[in-house]
Scaffold this active site. Structure first.
Site, short mmCIF file in Angstrom:
data_model
loop_
_atom_site.label_atom_id
_atom_site.label_comp_id
_atom_site.label_asym_id
_atom_site.label_seq_id
_atom_site.Cartn_x
_atom_site.Cartn_y
_atom_site.Cartn_z
N TYR A 1 3.93 -2.14 -4.11
CA TYR A 1 3.72 -1.90 -2.67
C TYR A 1 4.95 -1.20 -2.06
O TYR A 1 4.82 -0.21 -1.34
CB TYR A 1 3.46 -3.25 -1.99
N GLY B 1 -8.11 1.04 7.92
CA GLY B 1 -7.78 -0.38 7.76
C GLY B 1 -8.00 -1.11 9.08
O GLY B 1 -7.30 -2.08 9.39
N ASP C 1 -12.90 1.15 7.79
CA ASP C 1 -12.47 0.02 6.98
C ASP C 1 -13.40 -0.09 5.78
O ASP C 1 -14.52 0.42 5.80
CB ASP C 1 -12.50 -1.28 7.80
N ASP D 1 -13.74 4.15 1.98
CA ASP D 1 -12.54 3.94 1.19
C ASP D 1 -11.63 5.16 1.36
O ASP D 1 -12.09 6.30 1.21
CB ASP D 1 -13.02 3.83 -0.28
N LYS E 1 5.08 2.51 -0.50
CA LYS E 1 5.44 2.79 0.90
C LYS E 1 6.59 3.81 0.96
O LYS E 1 6.57 4.71 1.80
CB LYS E 1 5.82 1.49 1.62
N ILE F 1 4.85 -9.80 9.66
CA ILE F 1 4.24 -9.87 10.99
C ILE F 1 3.46 -11.18 11.10
O ILE F 1 2.76 -11.57 10.16
CB ILE F 1 3.32 -8.65 11.23
#
Ligand code: SER
Length: 354
Positions: A169, A25, A50, A69, A173, A209
């Site tokens: 998400y 990423g 990425d 990927d 996580k 962030i």
């Protein structure tokens, strides 16, 4: 993985051993900040990955860059064959709003992608007889506050509380936090041989962030950075959450510093594998006030999207980061005032010529 290395790894020189770092990423928001910081510090061969080709400036700071990927295990294995990584910063993920638009894809990228990287890091560590550090950004999305009243009563949430995420998400996580802990501490415990090298899994639960240089894509904390960047560009902004909405945030320089400080911490100082990190917890209205103070012409209005509001309401108002402070000296450089006056406003003004 379409491309091979775009440049050759730099030769080793001097007494200190260079460390080879994989960043997945790499073209995302944190990737930009992390590559800049590692490059400025020196002593690292950065291998970037990425989905999209990196921009020229970022690529120039890397020993090698791949487009690919993280769900493609075979292609990842080739990258691991080519580079003996000391550290993996696994940043690639679909954020919370994107995840709700395509939950199965989010699961494939966020969980299967992480499992692929944990497996390869574990194999590398075992074959070399030396740990591979695996740094993983988790999120406040792992929490699920049981209603607004409880959110306000609980205040700063501890790592072990309210772990009932409502987004794919957050679910992803939290699952990956457990996978990381499993690979680090419990992998194949029925096997008679104790391995010499393991995955040294270290994880941060990030708040929202805010970067002065880039905008996030597909997150639900995006209202804060979007509001600030829109004002600097002279564009009106309709905030998708209520003015009283409160979640924790941090500046990008602090986020990058937290990753590097956790990575540098002596292993014996760490009492857990998953750490909250916090900095400041403004309401959306408080952010809007600071934006208007810096850009008096800013037009901020509120057009609440109920589904996204519910996600942000399920996240804590603030996090208890005592473990990070005690174990490895976490302390943000930017509180809310400093974030705006020392970092966001001057940098964003320069960026847009505002
Ligand atoms: N910034 C993330 C998101 O909004 C939360 O960690 O999805």
């Amino acid at each position: 993985m379409a491309d091979g290395p775009t440049t050759s790894p730099t030769a080793t020189s001097g007494a200190a051993r260079r460390r080879t770092v994989l960043i997945t990423g790499a073209g995302g928001e944190i990737g930009h900040g992390l590559i800049d910081a590692l490059h400025a510090e020196g002593g690292f061969d950065i291998v970037a990955m990425d989905l999209k080709e990196l921009d020229g400036a970022l690529r120039g700071r890397c020993a090698a860059a791949y487009t690919g990927d993280v769900t493609d295990a075979g292609a990842l294995a080739k990258v691991f064959e080519r580079h003996g990584f000391d550290v993996v910063h696994h940043l690639a993920a679909l954020l919370s709003s994107s995840g709700e638009r395509n939950p199965e894809l989010a699961h494939a990228v966020n969980v299967q992608g992480t499992l692929n990287l944990l497996r390869l890091s574990n194999e590398l560590a075992r074959s070399r007889g030396r740990d591979v550090q695996f740094i993983f950004p988790s999120s406040i999305a792992v929490y699920g506050m049981p209603g607004l009243a409880a959110k306000s009563d609980i205040g700063a949430v501890h790592e072990d509380r309210c772990l009932n995420p409502i987004t794919m998400y957050g679910v992803n996580k939290l699952a990956c936090e457990h996978l990381g802990r499993y690979y680090a501490d419990h992998y194949m415990r029925l096997s008679p041989d104790a391995p010499k090298g393991r995955v040294d899994f270290r994880c941060l639960r990030f708040p929202g962030i805010i970067s002065a240089h880039t905008l996030p894509t597909g997150g639900t904390s995006d209202f804060a950075p979007e509001m600030i960047h829109a004002a600097a560009k002279g564009e009106p902004y309709a905030c998708f959450v209520r003015p009283d909405t409160r979640i924790p945030f941090m500046t990008m320089p602090d986020a990058v510093r937290s990753l590097l400080t956790l990575a540098a911490a002596p292993k014996e100082r760490l009492t857990t594998r998953v750490y909250n990190v916090g900095a400041f917890s403004p309401s959306a209205a408080e952010i809007a006030d600071l934006v208007r103070a810096a850009f008096p012409a800013a037009e901020v209005s509120y057009k609440v999207t109920e589904a996204r509001q519910a996600i942000v309401d399920s996240w804590p108002a603030s996090v208890d980061d005592d473990h990070a402070r005690r174990d490895w000296g976490w302390a943000p450089q930017h509180d809310l005032r400093a974030a705006f006056s020392e970092y966001l406003i001057p940098t964003i003004r320069k960026r847009y010529g505002a």
